[in-house]
Design a protein around this motif. Structure first.
Motif, mmCIF file in Angstrom:
data_model
loop_
_atom_site.group_PDB
_atom_site.id
_atom_site.type_symbol
_atom_site.label_atom_id
_atom_site.label_comp_id
_atom_site.label_asym_id
_atom_site.label_seq_id
_atom_site.Cartn_x
_atom_site.Cartn_y
_atom_site.Cartn_z
ATOM 1 N N VAL A 202 0.835 -1.199 0.000
ATOM 2 C CA VAL A 202 0.000 0.000 0.000
ATOM 3 C C VAL A 202 0.872 1.253 0.000
ATOM 4 C CG1 VAL A 202 -1.693 1.330 1.323
ATOM 5 C CG2 VAL A 202 -1.965 -1.145 1.061
ATOM 6 N N SER A 203 1.910 1.258 0.807
ATOM 7 C CA SER A 203 2.796 2.426 0.869
ATOM 8 C C SER A 203 3.434 2.699 -0.481
ATOM 9 C CB SER A 203 3.881 2.212 1.930
ATOM 10 O OG SER A 203 3.326 2.186 3.225
ATOM 11 N N ALA A 204 3.898 1.648 -1.143
ATOM 12 C CA ALA A 204 4.535 1.823 -2.449
ATOM 13 C C ALA A 204 3.548 2.388 -3.464
ATOM 14 C CB ALA A 204 5.097 0.495 -2.936
ATOM 15 N N PHE A 205 2.305 1.951 -3.395
ATOM 16 C CA PHE A 205 1.312 2.410 -4.377
ATOM 17 C C PHE A 205 0.917 3.866 -4.144
ATOM 18 C CE2 PHE A 205 -3.020 3.045 -5.899
ATOM 19 C CZ PHE A 205 -2.919 2.575 -7.202
ATOM 20 N N VAL A 206 0.506 4.207 -2.925
ATOM 21 C CA VAL A 206 -0.014 5.564 -2.682
ATOM 22 C C VAL A 206 1.077 6.615 -2.791
ATOM 23 C CG1 VAL A 206 -1.899 4.697 -1.254
ATOM 24 C CG2 VAL A 206 0.253 5.374 -0.153
ATOM 25 N N SER A 207 2.320 6.261 -2.460
ATOM 26 C CA SER A 207 3.400 7.245 -2.518
ATOM 27 C C SER A 207 3.831 7.553 -3.948
ATOM 28 C CB SER A 207 4.606 6.754 -1.711
ATOM 29 O OG SER A 207 5.156 5.579 -2.294
ATOM 30 N N ARG A 208 3.481 6.696 -4.895
ATOM 31 C CA ARG A 208 3.900 6.878 -6.287
ATOM 32 C C ARG A 208 2.769 7.367 -7.186
ATOM 33 N NH1 ARG A 208 8.016 1.751 -7.357
ATOM 34 N NH2 ARG A 208 8.908 1.702 -5.259
ATOM 35 N N ARG A 209 1.600 7.651 -6.622
ATOM 36 C CA ARG A 209 0.462 8.077 -7.421
ATOM 37 C C ARG A 209 0.105 9.523 -7.089
ATOM 38 N NH1 ARG A 209 1.997 4.072 -9.075
ATOM 39 N NH2 ARG A 209 0.946 2.372 -10.158
ATOM 40 N N ARG A 210 0.407 10.426 -8.010
ATOM 41 C CA ARG A 210 0.074 11.826 -7.793
ATOM 42 C C ARG A 210 -1.443 11.993 -7.799
ATOM 43 N NH1 ARG A 210 2.834 16.275 -11.563
ATOM 44 N NH2 ARG A 210 4.637 15.455 -10.385
ATOM 45 N N GLY A 211 -1.933 12.642 -6.786
ATOM 46 C CA GLY A 211 -3.370 12.869 -6.689
ATOM 47 C C GLY A 211 -4.039 12.036 -5.619
ATOM 48 N N LEU A 212 -3.411 10.938 -5.226
ATOM 49 C CA LEU A 212 -3.964 10.158 -4.114
ATOM 50 C C LEU A 212 -3.566 10.834 -2.805
ATOM 51 C CD1 LEU A 212 -3.573 6.341 -4.909
ATOM 52 C CD2 LEU A 212 -5.673 7.588 -4.412
ATOM 53 N N PRO A 213 -4.518 11.114 -1.917
ATOM 54 C CA PRO A 213 -4.239 11.948 -0.734
ATOM 55 C C PRO A 213 -3.628 11.189 0.436
ATOM 56 C CG PRO A 213 -6.556 11.366 -0.781
ATOM 57 C CD PRO A 213 -5.949 10.770 -2.015
ATOM 58 N N PHE A 214 -2.667 10.308 0.163
ATOM 59 C CA PHE A 214 -2.042 9.543 1.238
ATOM 60 C C PHE A 214 -0.524 9.475 0.977
ATOM 61 C CE2 PHE A 214 -6.215 7.571 0.311
ATOM 62 C CZ PHE A 214 -6.893 7.928 1.477
ATOM 63 N N ASP A 215 0.239 9.488 2.069
ATOM 64 C CA ASP A 215 1.691 9.407 1.952
ATOM 65 C C ASP A 215 2.200 7.973 2.051
ATOM 66 O OD1 ASP A 215 1.885 12.193 1.762
ATOM 67 O OD2 ASP A 215 1.928 12.405 3.964
ATOM 68 N N VAL A 256 6.173 -3.539 -4.906
ATOM 69 C CA VAL A 256 5.140 -3.224 -5.885
ATOM 70 C C VAL A 256 4.444 -4.514 -6.311
ATOM 71 C CG1 VAL A 256 4.653 -2.254 -8.165
ATOM 72 C CG2 VAL A 256 6.372 -1.177 -6.688
ATOM 73 N N HIS A 257 3.129 -4.489 -6.291
ATOM 74 C CA HIS A 257 2.348 -5.680 -6.645
ATOM 75 C C HIS A 257 1.367 -5.324 -7.747
ATOM 76 C CE1 HIS A 257 -0.324 -9.156 -6.297
ATOM 77 N NE2 HIS A 257 0.602 -9.737 -5.564
ATOM 78 N N GLY A 258 1.155 -6.264 -8.654
ATOM 79 C CA GLY A 258 0.282 -6.019 -9.791
ATOM 80 C C GLY A 258 -1.162 -5.769 -9.429
ATOM 81 N N LEU A 259 -1.588 -6.130 -8.226
ATOM 82 C CA LEU A 259 -2.971 -5.908 -7.793
ATOM 83 C C LEU A 259 -3.067 -4.821 -6.718
ATOM 84 C CD1 LEU A 259 -4.295 -9.578 -7.588
ATOM 85 C CD2 LEU A 259 -4.846 -7.874 -9.318
ATOM 86 N N ALA A 260 -2.022 -3.987 -6.613
ATOM 87 C CA ALA A 260 -1.993 -2.989 -5.543
ATOM 88 C C ALA A 260 -3.154 -2.013 -5.633
ATOM 89 C CB ALA A 260 -0.658 -2.234 -5.575
ATOM 90 N N GLY A 261 -3.535 -1.618 -6.850
ATOM 91 C CA GLY A 261 -4.643 -0.678 -6.989
ATOM 92 C C GLY A 261 -5.949 -1.244 -6.475
ATOM 93 N N GLU A 262 -6.244 -2.500 -6.824
ATOM 94 C CA GLU A 262 -7.465 -3.136 -6.322
ATOM 95 C C GLU A 262 -7.406 -3.286 -4.803
ATOM 96 O OE1 GLU A 262 -9.056 -6.512 -8.235
ATOM 97 O OE2 GLU A 262 -8.331 -5.957 -10.231
ATOM 98 N N LEU A 263 -6.215 -3.570 -4.278
ATOM 99 C CA LEU A 263 -6.055 -3.703 -2.830
ATOM 100 C C LEU A 263 -6.380 -2.387 -2.133
ATOM 101 C CD1 LEU A 263 -5.012 -5.261 -0.307
ATOM 102 C CD2 LEU A 263 -2.736 -4.403 -0.879
ATOM 103 N N VAL A 264 -5.816 -1.279 -2.634
ATOM 104 C CA VAL A 264 -6.048 0.026 -2.005
ATOM 105 C C VAL A 264 -7.520 0.417 -2.109
ATOM 106 C CG1 VAL A 264 -5.529 2.491 -2.175
ATOM 107 C CG2 VAL A 264 -3.681 0.809 -2.329
ATOM 108 N N LEU A 265 -8.124 0.218 -3.282
ATOM 109 C CA LEU A 265 -9.536 0.560 -3.444
ATOM 110 C C LEU A 265 -10.407 -0.250 -2.492
ATOM 111 C CD1 LEU A 265 -11.781 2.064 -4.966
ATOM 112 C CD2 LEU A 265 -11.797 0.185 -6.614
#
Length: 612
Positions: A202-215, A256-265
């Protein structure tokens, strides 16, 4: 979606044909073919319950021949690929086994060394497909041209009647479009991805996506509710790029995991069930004017584009992600299962299956006893004091003395050592002292016998204990369904309430039934001893009056005498390895109960013990 005639339980739902008074295996196989044929013609979602030995695989390919409907046949077991191809050709159909890097790529197979093999298999695990790996990575299998795996994908699916592959191929659009998808047996491991430590992903995903409001993970967990509206808007705008691309995963150090976006959502919408789990599926109040803070994922527009189901074990901080495949472009879905749980199939595939039974529940015991000629003898069925569930999965609470006594007794009764099915843990424990499995011919664990014909010629079998994956598994699937599962009571009285009991029976009772049906599949009468009370309610066990002997010393003496014309105590000691005292005590007990006779004979050993 096809409509289904309404009938009572004793009638086949598909054709309104009542089963004959005496069920035969041929009738069941003919019905299996007919039910599958109707499922293929329906162009809907049909769950076909065809009991083991009903010929569902053979019936499937006959049904494809009957209908002309192209199918994609998905199974977890690669050893069934060749069987499927042969059956297809036998029915005049043209099959094609879908490529897998593990079978056709030299790098995956280790031809270029273990280092390369380990690297590609590690990347393949976090949901990066074989095609993407070959596109992004400079693999040695492509040094002299195109890899055989890539070449194997150069075909036109429409030229084949039958495509054969693994469950993972459900995510390949060309394997799904304009065909009926046939799924052979339910397999949780193919549908669920478990993150035992979601924090770095989760940390790797949100920290690399501009616009997501999480560090990072901590910021996400603390503020996911109040920042949910902003995060949802990001997903709505960027849903096509929600997951890291293949290069991100391949080029990373493992976070980094290929399903990280689905996990965060999924975690963004996970609500507390009150039993140690959070879920995306909990029904919550409609959203308030301040936005999405109190909205369920199912109510958002983003759900139509991606639909992860999350079961978050907050006590262990483990997250289970159920990824539902998209079959919108398929002609239909036909699920084949010998002992299905409809609610679990519906949950795993996001649809409501039409449930069609080849044999109605009221006739299943007739199928067992008449068509298959299997007699079930259940320890405790006729004596409540002996009734128990005997969960053997941990190996910590085994009934070794009882199991040894029963295996010895049924072996004596039918004059043949039984073949045994039990848990891996029980086999491991019983292997160490060899007392229990000494009375078995062959033995296997529950997991290895499903869809297996290993004991098809066995006429004497025993199912020791029951499998039990643990309450965490029941809670996980309850969370996928939006239900808070809790167990209460002990032994045969333990219950997880309505939804939970369905899940429990899926993992326990259905597995015991599958094991019972492994025996005697070649037409001979089979007798199966079941030591737990974990069988479906329709099973009607038959009494079995067999001799059993308490104490391993007595059993050893019995075996010794039954194979001889008479022996002295000293000869029994030499043969069994018992002490003189143990042998004497066992012989006296057998003599008092009339199992042995004492005869005086000339010679150095005047007293001879003879099996009576």
């Amino acid at each position: 979606m096809a409509t289904t005639p309404t009938t009572d339980e004793s009638t086949n739902r598909t054709t309104n044909e009542r089963p004959p008074e005496v069920l035969t295996q041929q009738w069941v196989r003919d019905r299996t073919r007919a039910v599958i044929t109707d499922a293929l013609r329906a162009n809907g979602e049909t769950l076909v319950e065809a009991p083991p030995a009903a010929g569902k695989t053979t019936g499937l390919f006959a049904a494809v021949e009957d209908t002309g409907e192209p199918i994609t046949y998905l199974t977890q077991r690669e050893d069934l690929y060749d069987q499927a191809g042969k059956l297809a050709r036998d029915h005049g159909l043209k099959p094609k086994v879908l490529p897998s890097p593990h079978r056709t790529c030299p790098t995956f197979e280790g031809d270029h060394g273990d280092e390369w093999r380990n690297r590609v298999t590690t990347v393949y695990g976090p949901n990066v497909g074989g095609a993407a790996i070959h596109k992004v990575m400079d693999l040695p299998c492509s040094d002299e041209g195109t890899c055989p795996y890539q070449l194997a994908w150069d075909f036109e699916p429409a030229n084949y009647d039958v495509l054969v592959g693994h469950y993972v191929h459900a995510n390949v659009p060309s394997a799904v479009e304009n065909r009926t998808i046939v799924i052979d047996e339910f397999a949780e491991e193919a549908a669920v991805t478990t993150f035992h430590d979601p924090e770095p992903v989760v940390s790797a995903f949100v920290s690399r996506r501009r616009g997501l409001p999480f560090d990072d993970w901590t910021d996400f967990v603390e503020h996911r509710h109040e920042r949910r509206p902003e995060a949802v808007r990001w997903f709505v705008r960027n849903y096509r790029d929600k997951n890291p691309d293949s290069w991100d995963v391949i080029d990373d150090d493992g976070d980094v995991h290929g399903l990280a976006g689905e996990l965060v959502l999924g975690l963004l919408f996970a609500e507390d069930l009150g039993n140690g789990f959070r879920t995306t599926e909990k029904t919550i109040p409609k959203p308030t004017p301040d936005g999405w803070q109190r909205m369920a994922l199912r109510d958002t527009s983003v759900r139509r584009r991606m639909s992860p189901k999350v079961a978050w074990n907050t006590e262990k901080n483990a997250v289970h992600l159920l990824s539902v495949p998209n079959f919108d472009d398929a002609n239909g879905v036909a699920a084949l299962d010998g002992t299905p749980t409809k609610r679990m199939w519906d949950t795993a595939f996001g649809v409501s299956f039409d449930h069609e039974r080849v044999v109605p529940p009221s006739r299943m015991n007739d199928y067992l006893t008449d068509a298959l000629d299997i007699k079930v003898h259940q320890y405790g069925a006729h004596d409540p004091d002996k009734a128990g569930t005997r969960p053997y999965s941990s190996g910590n609470h085994l009934y070794a003395e009882t199991d040894e006594k029963l295996l010895h007794g049924i072996g004596m009764h039918f004059d043949a050592d039984p073949d045994v099915i039990t848990t891996r843990a029980a086999i491991r424990e019983y292997d160490e002292d060899d007392r229990v499995l000494h009375h078995a011919d062959e033995y296997r664990n529950f997991a290895s016998v499903k869809s297996s014909n290993a004991f098809r010629e066995s006429t004497v079998g025993a199912v020791l204990g029951s499998p039990h994956p643990g309450d965490e598994t029941f809670k996980r699937w309850g969370a996928f369904m939006g239900s808070a599962i809790e167990g209460s009571g002990k032994g045969v009285d333990r219950s997880y309430r309505a939804v939970g009991d369905e899940i429990y029976h899926h993992y326990v009772h259905n597995q015991v039934l599958q094991s019972i049906l492994r025996f005697g599949r070649d037409g001979q009468e089979a007798h199966v001893l079941v030591t737990s009370m974990c069988t479906p309610s329709w099973v009607e066990p038959e009494p079995l009056k067999m001799m059993t002997f308490s104490g391993s010393s007595s059993r050893a003496v019995v075996d010794c005498l039954r194979d001889s014309d008479g022996m002295s105590q000293s000869e029994i000691v030499d043969e069994t390895g018992l002490s003189q005292q143990a042998a004497s005590k066992a012989l006296n007990g057998l003599d008092e109960n009339g199992f042995v006779a004492v005869e005086d004979k000339p010679g150095p050993y005047s007293s001879q013990y003879v099996w009576n």
